[in-house]
Design a protein around this motif. Structure first.
Motif, PDB file in Angstrom:
ATOM      1  N   ILE A  37       0.820  -1.202   0.000  1.00 36.97           N
ATOM      2  CA  ILE A  37       0.000   0.000   0.000  1.00 36.97           C
ATOM      3  C   ILE A  37       0.861   1.263   0.000  1.00 36.97           C
ATOM      4  N   PHE A 157      -4.702   7.235  -6.079  1.00 39.60           N
ATOM      5  CA  PHE A 157      -3.467   7.019  -5.306  1.00 39.60           C
ATOM      6  C   PHE A 157      -3.173   5.544  -5.081  1.00 39.60           C
ATOM      7  N   GLN A 195     -11.884  -5.211   0.668  1.00 39.96           N
ATOM      8  CA  GLN A 195     -11.348  -3.892   0.318  1.00 39.96           C
ATOM      9  C   GLN A 195     -12.454  -2.856   0.234  1.00 39.96           C
ATOM     10  N   SER A 238     -12.872  -2.799   5.186  1.00 40.85           N
ATOM     11  CA  SER A 238     -13.191  -1.391   5.099  1.00 40.85           C
ATOM     12  C   SER A 238     -14.422  -1.185   4.227  1.00 40.85           C
ATOM     13  N   PRO A 265     -13.465   5.767   5.717  1.00 38.61           N
ATOM     14  CA  PRO A 265     -12.263   6.383   5.148  1.00 38.61           C
ATOM     15  C   PRO A 265     -12.562   7.723   4.469  1.00 38.61           C
ATOM     16  N   GLN A 267      -9.892  10.196   3.539  1.00 36.90           N
ATOM     17  CA  GLN A 267      -8.769  10.510   2.624  1.00 36.90           C
ATOM     18  C   GLN A 267      -8.456  11.995   2.583  1.00 36.90           C
ATOM     19  N   ARG A 279     -12.468  10.020  -5.535  1.00 40.80           N
ATOM     20  CA  ARG A 279     -13.332   9.563  -4.429  1.00 40.80           C
ATOM     21  C   ARG A 279     -14.704  10.192  -4.661  1.00 40.80           C
ATOM     22  N   ASP A 305      -9.409   6.809   7.601  1.00 40.99           N
ATOM     23  CA  ASP A 305      -8.092   6.873   6.960  1.00 40.99           C
ATOM     24  C   ASP A 305      -7.964   8.245   6.306  1.00 40.99           C
ATOM     25  N   ILE A 307      -5.117  10.683   4.004  1.00 41.25           N
ATOM     26  CA  ILE A 307      -3.817  10.820   3.331  1.00 41.25           C
ATOM     27  C   ILE A 307      -3.415  12.293   3.359  1.00 41.25           C
ATOM     28  N   PHE A 336      -1.878   8.686   6.836  1.00 35.91           N
ATOM     29  CA  PHE A 336      -0.819   8.235   5.934  1.00 35.91           C
ATOM     30  C   PHE A 336      -0.213   9.420   5.205  1.00 35.91           C
ATOM     31  N   LYS A 337       1.106   9.389   5.078  1.00 36.69           N
ATOM     32  CA  LYS A 337       1.763  10.341   4.183  1.00 36.69           C
ATOM     33  C   LYS A 337       1.681   9.758   2.783  1.00 36.69           C
ATOM     34  N   SER A 339       2.252   8.212  -0.575  1.00 34.64           N
ATOM     35  CA  SER A 339       3.402   7.463  -1.063  1.00 34.64           C
ATOM     36  C   SER A 339       3.174   7.170  -2.550  1.00 34.64           C
ATOM     37  N   ARG A 341       2.927   5.370  -5.779  1.00 29.38           N
ATOM     38  CA  ARG A 341       2.839   3.976  -6.213  1.00 29.38           C
ATOM     39  C   ARG A 341       2.896   3.979  -7.732  1.00 29.38           C
TER      40      ARG A 341
HETATM   41  N1  SAH Z   1      -9.881  -0.202   0.297  1.00 30.91           N
HETATM   42  C1  SAH Z   1      -9.818   0.513   1.511  1.00 30.91           C
HETATM   43  C2  SAH Z   1      -8.447   0.938   1.921  1.00 30.91           C
HETATM   44  C3  SAH Z   1      -7.311   0.049   1.749  1.00 30.91           C
HETATM   45  S1  SAH Z   1      -5.767   0.785   1.981  1.00 30.91           S
HETATM   46  C4  SAH Z   1     -10.615   1.798   1.370  1.00 30.91           C
HETATM   47  O1  SAH Z   1     -10.717   2.353   0.287  1.00 30.91           O
HETATM   48  O2  SAH Z   1     -11.072   2.273   2.378  1.00 30.91           O
HETATM   49  C5  SAH Z   1      -5.860   1.612   3.493  1.00 30.91           C
HETATM   50  C6  SAH Z   1      -5.536   3.052   3.407  1.00 30.91           C
HETATM   51  O3  SAH Z   1      -4.218   3.248   2.924  1.00 30.91           O
HETATM   52  C7  SAH Z   1      -6.373   3.866   2.451  1.00 30.91           C
HETATM   53  O4  SAH Z   1      -7.641   4.141   2.958  1.00 30.91           O
HETATM   54  C8  SAH Z   1      -5.539   5.099   2.288  1.00 30.91           C
HETATM   55  O5  SAH Z   1      -5.804   6.043   3.290  1.00 30.91           O
HETATM   56  C9  SAH Z   1      -4.120   4.573   2.463  1.00 30.91           C
HETATM   57  N2  SAH Z   1      -3.401   4.581   1.191  1.00 30.91           N
HETATM   58  C10 SAH Z   1      -3.724   3.934   0.059  1.00 30.91           C
HETATM   59  N3  SAH Z   1      -2.850   4.235  -0.927  1.00 30.91           N
HETATM   60  C11 SAH Z   1      -1.948   5.095  -0.390  1.00 30.91           C
HETATM   61  C12 SAH Z   1      -0.805   5.779  -0.901  1.00 30.91           C
HETATM   62  N4  SAH Z   1      -0.421   5.663  -2.169  1.00 30.91           N
HETATM   63  N5  SAH Z   1      -0.125   6.582  -0.052  1.00 30.91           N
HETATM   64  C13 SAH Z   1      -0.517   6.734   1.228  1.00 30.91           C
HETATM   65  N6  SAH Z   1      -1.570   6.135   1.747  1.00 30.91           N
HETATM   66  C14 SAH Z   1      -2.297   5.316   0.958  1.00 30.91           C
END
Ligand code: SAH
Length: 445
Positions: A37, A157, A195, A238, A265, A267, A279, A305, A307, A336-337, A339, A341
């Motif tokens: 993730i 993201f 998920q 989630s 969540p 975000q 979203r 959650d 970001i 979360f900071k 990241s 991907r």
């Molecule tokens: N499917 C779930 C979340 C799975 S990942 C949902 O949508 O609620 C859990 C969390 O990781 C996400 O909700 C998001 O806040 C965080 N996340 C996902 N991708 C990320 C990234 N590229 N950088 C930082 N945080 C991320």
């Protein structure tokens, strides 16, 4: 979800005669189930795998496998970093692990040179139905149950659609069989996993019947699970905010086993960023969901959650997140900071935010969360909370259990209370835990 997938693999291996050891120094086979993730999760797994691979110099028979999301995401390219890995198995092939291990061991027993890595990261129809076996401790009270794999939301993201594949749900009857068996073995609380659990069943065959009685398949599932004798609590994670339609909100008023504890969540609290993240809600519609849920259950607990540092996030965007975070007054949050991907749309968006700014925003939210969490816990001092007793706490000094709001409580108890719902009078609170005394008169027989 990874814990649950690992448990299912362990159960399959145990059924084949393998034994779980307590300490990694004692194992002949190590399987690392990995997360993609954020980059940090992958770096940690690579570090650990490299450390374990060194053991092969001393013990050539040692088998090292990498499973899960990083295996899926990187596949054979992992061998450039970790040439000694024996097994690379993706997220749709967990159930093949026992067979692959048998093959590797047979080859070694026959004196064949320790050789090629087995790599399997293909898709497999029906693989969501294979995460169903459990390794239960004798007196285990809580369990996770996987109801769905994959995700089709395409948040810009997120790497999950790539690592976990398309959304696939398990048949409701299979989930019922699993949950009934867990309840018969003494499990009192089940957390449904996926998920995007709120979309459960939306892509399944027989969808025409899916909205029987106006309820989505997810709510139908909750209703059926609610009927299982012995089960006392239901949770899920989630969900997606868009899944909180009227039927799910109403379920909180109707199903007492459904804990008043929602992971929602967020975000970001900025509409502009939510759009860039793909979203499909706004800060206003998000707050409407929170209000509707609080109307259904005034004592609702919320977690989320967030970001920070998504590409293009300005001070003003972050201020909106902060304001919303304050308004909802979350009891728990994962912050979360952002990241990068690779392969996701946000990775190449302009306006990537410097690490120092991400860190600063992260700290600001963490401090606010700590304040909220302490305030909520403090407000519980003097109340009596229903606690599901799980067992001795980590220090072994007291017993621990959790409230319906998922707060951990420590208290004096005896083994007899494990698995029981016990009213506990809360006497003290910290940011992360509650302390109290059981009011034994009210204990379940
Ligand atoms: N499917 C779930 C979340 C799975 S990942 C949902 O949508 O609620 C859990 C969390 O990781 C996400 O909700 C998001 O806040 C965080 N996340 C996902 N991708 C990320 C990234 N590229 N950088 C930082 N945080 C991320």
């Amino acid at each position: 979800m990874n814990e649950r997938d690992s448990e299912a693999v362990a159960a399959m291996l145990r059924a084949r005669g393998y034994r779980l050891v307590q300490h990694e120094d004692d194992c002949d086979i190590m399987l690392l189930n990995t997360c993609s993730i954020r980059d940090l999760a992958e770096q940690k797994a690579i570090g650990k795998a490299g450390y374990m691979a060194a053991r092969k110099k001393r013990r050539p028979q040692f088998i090292l496998g990498i499973l899960g999301c990083m295996a899926q995401n990187r596949g054979a390219a992992l061998l450039d970093l970790l040439p000694d890995v024996d097994l690379i198995v993706g997220t749709q092939k967990f159930h093949q692990v026992p067979g692959y291990l048998d093959n590797l061991r047979a080859a070694r027993a026959a004196g064949m040179p320790v050789g090629d890595t087995i790599i399997d990261i293909a898709e497999e129809a029906g693989s969501q139905n294979t995460i169903r076996d459990h390794v239960l401790d004798e007196r285990q009270v809580t369990a996770f149950v996987s109801i769905q794999q994959g995700c089709n939301m395409d948040c810009t993201f997120c790497i999950v659609p790539k690592t976990r594949g398309d959304e696939r749900s398990r048949p409701m009857d299979d989930i019922m069989v699993e949950c009934r068996a867990l309840a018969e073995r003494g499990v009192r609380e089940i957390t449904l996993l996926g998920q995007i659990v709120t979309s459960y069943g939306r892509r399944s065959a027989g969808r025409q019947n899916a909205h029987a009685g106006g309820a989505t398949p997810f709510v139908q599932l909750l209703e059926r699970l609610h009927e299982i004798d012995g089960l006392a609590r239901l949770r899920f994670t989630s969900p997606h905010p868009r899944g909180f339609k009227q039927d799910l909100v109403a379920a909180y008023g109707r199903l007492p086993k459904l804990c008043e504890c929602v992971h929602l969540p967020l975000q970001s609290g900025s509409d502009r960023l939510l759009r860039a993240m793909n979203r499909p809600y706004t800060r206003e519609s998000y707050l409407q969901i929170v209000d509707a849920l609080r109307r259904a259950r005034p004592d609702m607990y919320f977690s989320t959650d967030v970001i920070v540092g998504f590409p293009g996030e300005t001070e003003a965007d972050f201020a909106q997140t902060l304001e919303l975070f304050e308004a909802v007054n979350y009891d728990m949050a994962y912050i979360f900071k952002y990241s990068i991907r690779s392969g996701t749309p946000a990775a190449t968006m302009p306006g990537q935010v410097p690490d120092a700014v991400k860190e600063e925003r992260n700290q600001i939210l963490l401090r606010l969360l700590e304040k909220n969490s302490r305030r909520r816990n403090q407000s519980l001092v003097g109340t009596v909370q229903e606690v599901l007793v799980e067992g001795p706490d980590k220090k072994g000094l007291r017993y621990m259990g959790r409230t319906r709001g998922n707060r951990t409580v420590h208290f004096e108890a005896t083994e007899r209370l494990i698995g029981k719902l016990v009213p506990v009078h809360i006497t003290r609170a910290t940011t992360s835990a509650l302390y109290g005394e059981p009011a034994l008169a009210g204990v379940e027989p």
